[in-house]
Design an enzyme around this catalytic site. Sequence first.
Site, PDB file in Angstrom:
ATOM      1  N   SER A 254       4.593   3.767  -9.207  1.00  0.00           N
ATOM      2  CA  SER A 254       4.699   4.885 -10.142  1.00  0.00           C
ATOM      3  C   SER A 254       3.528   5.823  -9.901  1.00  0.00           C
ATOM      4  O   SER A 254       2.665   5.572  -9.057  1.00  0.00           O
ATOM      5  CB  SER A 254       4.681   4.398 -11.602  1.00  0.00           C
ATOM      6  OG  SER A 254       3.436   3.788 -11.921  1.00  0.00           O
TER       7      SER A 254
ATOM      8  N   THR B 248       0.261  10.549 -15.518  1.00  0.00           N
ATOM      9  CA  THR B 248       0.881   9.360 -14.935  1.00  0.00           C
ATOM     10  C   THR B 248       1.056   8.287 -16.007  1.00  0.00           C
ATOM     11  O   THR B 248       0.390   8.312 -17.046  1.00  0.00           O
ATOM     12  CB  THR B 248       0.005   8.791 -13.814  1.00  0.00           C
ATOM     13  OG1 THR B 248      -1.221   8.293 -14.374  1.00  0.00           O
ATOM     14  CG2 THR B 248      -0.313   9.849 -12.771  1.00  0.00           C
TER      15      THR B 248
ATOM     16  N   TYR C  43     -13.941   1.096 -14.949  1.00  0.00           N
ATOM     17  CA  TYR C  43     -13.124   1.896 -14.053  1.00  0.00           C
ATOM     18  C   TYR C  43     -13.993   2.897 -13.292  1.00  0.00           C
ATOM     19  O   TYR C  43     -13.927   2.994 -12.057  1.00  0.00           O
ATOM     20  CB  TYR C  43     -12.057   2.623 -14.871  1.00  0.00           C
ATOM     21  CG  TYR C  43     -11.044   3.384 -14.062  1.00  0.00           C
ATOM     22  CD1 TYR C  43      -9.883   2.762 -13.614  1.00  0.00           C
ATOM     23  CD2 TYR C  43     -11.228   4.723 -13.746  1.00  0.00           C
ATOM     24  CE1 TYR C  43      -8.932   3.453 -12.876  1.00  0.00           C
ATOM     25  CE2 TYR C  43     -10.291   5.426 -13.006  1.00  0.00           C
ATOM     26  CZ  TYR C  43      -9.148   4.783 -12.574  1.00  0.00           C
ATOM     27  OH  TYR C  43      -8.219   5.484 -11.840  1.00  0.00           O
TER      28      TYR C  43
ATOM     29  N   LYS D 110     -14.917   3.067  -9.283  1.00  0.00           N
ATOM     30  CA  LYS D 110     -14.546   4.252  -8.526  1.00  0.00           C
ATOM     31  C   LYS D 110     -15.771   4.842  -7.822  1.00  0.00           C
ATOM     32  O   LYS D 110     -15.653   5.395  -6.718  1.00  0.00           O
ATOM     33  CB  LYS D 110     -13.887   5.283  -9.449  1.00  0.00           C
ATOM     34  CG  LYS D 110     -12.499   4.860  -9.930  1.00  0.00           C
ATOM     35  CD  LYS D 110     -11.547   4.665  -8.755  1.00  0.00           C
ATOM     36  CE  LYS D 110     -10.167   4.210  -9.167  1.00  0.00           C
ATOM     37  NZ  LYS D 110      -9.239   4.090  -8.026  1.00  0.00           N
TER      38      LYS D 110
ATOM     39  N   ILE E  95       0.645   8.451  -9.093  1.00  0.00           N
ATOM     40  CA  ILE E  95       0.126   9.060  -7.873  1.00  0.00           C
ATOM     41  C   ILE E  95       0.510   8.255  -6.636  1.00  0.00           C
ATOM     42  O   ILE E  95       0.764   8.821  -5.570  1.00  0.00           O
ATOM     43  CB  ILE E  95      -1.398   9.237  -7.987  1.00  0.00           C
ATOM     44  CG1 ILE E  95      -1.697  10.358  -8.995  1.00  0.00           C
ATOM     45  CG2 ILE E  95      -2.032   9.564  -6.638  1.00  0.00           C
ATOM     46  CD1 ILE E  95      -3.153  10.541  -9.321  1.00  0.00           C
TER      47      ILE E  95
ATOM     48  N   SER F 193     -11.799   8.622  -8.505  1.00  0.00           N
ATOM     49  CA  SER F 193     -11.598   9.332  -9.771  1.00  0.00           C
ATOM     50  C   SER F 193     -12.805  10.207 -10.056  1.00  0.00           C
ATOM     51  O   SER F 193     -13.947   9.827  -9.746  1.00  0.00           O
ATOM     52  CB  SER F 193     -11.421   8.328 -10.912  1.00  0.00           C
ATOM     53  OG  SER F 193     -11.579   8.947 -12.178  1.00  0.00           O
TER      54      SER F 193
END
Length: 307
Positions: free
Chosen positions: A46, A229, A194, A198, A48, A168
């Site tokens: 799903s 998304t 996260y 990244k 990107i 990100s």
Amino acid sequence: MLDTIADRLVVPGYSRLGYRLRRGSWTDPAPDALRGARAVVTGAGSGIGQATALGLAQLGADVVLVVRDERKGEAARAEITAAVPGATVEVRLCDLSDLDSVRRFAAEIDRLDVLVHNAGVLPEKRIETGAGHELTFATHVLGPLLLTDLLRAKLAAAPDPRVVFVSSGGMYTQRLRADDPEYREGTYKGATAYARTKRMQVVLVPLLTERYAQDGIKVHGMHPGWADTPGVAGSLPGFHRLTRAFLRTPEEGADTVVWLAATNPAPGRFWHDRRERPTHVLPTTGEKPEDVVAFWQYCTSAAGILP
């Protein structure tokens, strides 16, 4: 000048406004730029990842959708083949957080030209994998590192191989935590984990560029801006609610990934909207050489590869 200002102000640069501001000056890859190439895209069920796979297929690539959920993978495959009749699209299962799963998957791949590291997670609480690694770190750093190294010889056999890490813009808020890569200290926050991992992906890009230079493997990093998304909607509902009107489509977010795969920009750099971007915007996030060394040593040891 407008591009740089929009990038530094974040909201105009990362939103659909930034994409549309820049889009008019671009020259797209040739329609058959990836004819005959084989691309592996992780997290392709799903968002990107799926949009990246679609973009690569539209340029002629055979695409392998790497997913944890076979049902989602098959649904994505159906949508891509409906949009690109005649495209060769496979679905393969692999959990990037599980290093044994990564090893099994790598053994199944006989050839590839492009490897896109897009799979991502954003858990609410700290979770450890069966091997004792923090889930976000394992998914974003250890799994991709191991997979790339296991596929090194197969990438090197390709005429123009490249690897793309989908990072990100949130990584700009974090420094490299070589002292606590598994997030064992302090109060765990999913969004912080996260962003930290990244940042780690961005640090890996020049390290892997140097490691694979003799093999001709080009390694790139990029961030997609803010895209609408399922992952963003599910993991960051408040952010999604506030910014939905300005979010990019998944295809707009994936554009630079496809561009990096299909053109020949300089490796070892960090990109957004087809332009090289700085890896730091805050003075407190710069890496010390000794931290980079410690980070690399920890990751290679944890992933079970030679440093």
